[in-house]
Design an enzyme around this catalytic site. Structure first.
Site, PDB file in Angstrom:
ATOM      1  CE1 TYR A 134      -4.077  -1.813   0.085  1.00  0.00           C
ATOM      2  CE2 TYR A 134      -3.117  -3.018   1.920  1.00  0.00           C
ATOM      3  CZ  TYR A 134      -4.107  -2.883   0.960  1.00  0.00           C
ATOM      4  OH  TYR A 134      -5.109  -3.808   0.875  1.00  0.00           O
ATOM      5  CE1 TYR A 135       6.490   4.898   1.708  1.00  0.00           C
ATOM      6  CE2 TYR A 135       7.534   3.085   0.534  1.00  0.00           C
ATOM      7  CZ  TYR A 135       7.571   4.376   1.009  1.00  0.00           C
ATOM      8  OH  TYR A 135       8.672   5.147   0.790  1.00  0.00           O
TER       9      TYR A 135
END
Length: 186
Positions: A134-135
């Site tokens: 997600y980062y």
């Protein structure tokens, strides 16, 4: 004392590893700095510099007011979320995509000359350790949106890709400090 000829820099992420080093460097050069931070941010890395900067807490100061309260010439976005502190995906997206996009829009509206984004190896398509997906997505998306928006709105957009960092006051949960502790047996 800052010189009036120096551009004023709005810095996010000043309480983190990279941002704290940027803050010290800017202040040593006499650059006036406005720090945008979270209320819950631990300022231990920058306690000595707090009296030399203007500080706005993101939860209590509307972003537009930050730009209206004093001319901002350059934005340096060094804040990020990796979800190492239990943040939700939405909180990660706020820090890595929505906040910098809002700042970039305000930079254009208030005629800032430049916007610097602290990015990482994640936008290179490198396979990341589990948990950082997600980062990586949020960082990649901001670079795409930011580059497009800046070009359409005459803001100099510089994406600074940082591979790995390590140094004084680094976060003990990061890879290099963890590896050093493991090698030391502690």
């Amino acid at each position: 004392m800052p010189s009036s000829a120096q551009p004023t820099v709005l810095l996010t992420g000043a309480t983190g590893f990279l941002g704290s080093h940027l803050l010290r460097g800017l202040l040593e050069r006499g650059v006036p700095v406005v720090v945008l931070k979270r209320l819950r941010s631990d300022t231990w890395r920058i306690d000595e510099q707090l009296s030399a900067v203007t500080i706005h807490d993101i939860e209590s100061t509307p972003l537009r007011l930050v730009f209206e309260s004093r001319p901002i010439d350059v934005v340096i976005h060094a804040a990020t979320s990796y979800r190492r502190k239990g943040e939700t995906v939405a909180e990660l997206m706020e820090a890595n995509l929505l906040l910098p996009m809002r700042l970039l829009e305000l930079a254009a509206a208030f005629d800032c000359s430049a916007f610097f984004n602290a990015d990482s190896f994640s936008t290179k398509g490198t396979k990341l350790p589990q948990g950082l997906e997600y980062y990586a997505l949020s960082k990649r998306h901001f670079v795409e949106y930011g580059s497009h928006f800046a070009a359409a709105n005459s803001v100099q957009f510089t994406n600074v890709q940082i591979e790995h960092m390590y140094g004084p006051d680094d976060d003990r949960t990061k890879f290099i400090p963890t590896a050093i502790r493991a090698m030391d047996g502690g």
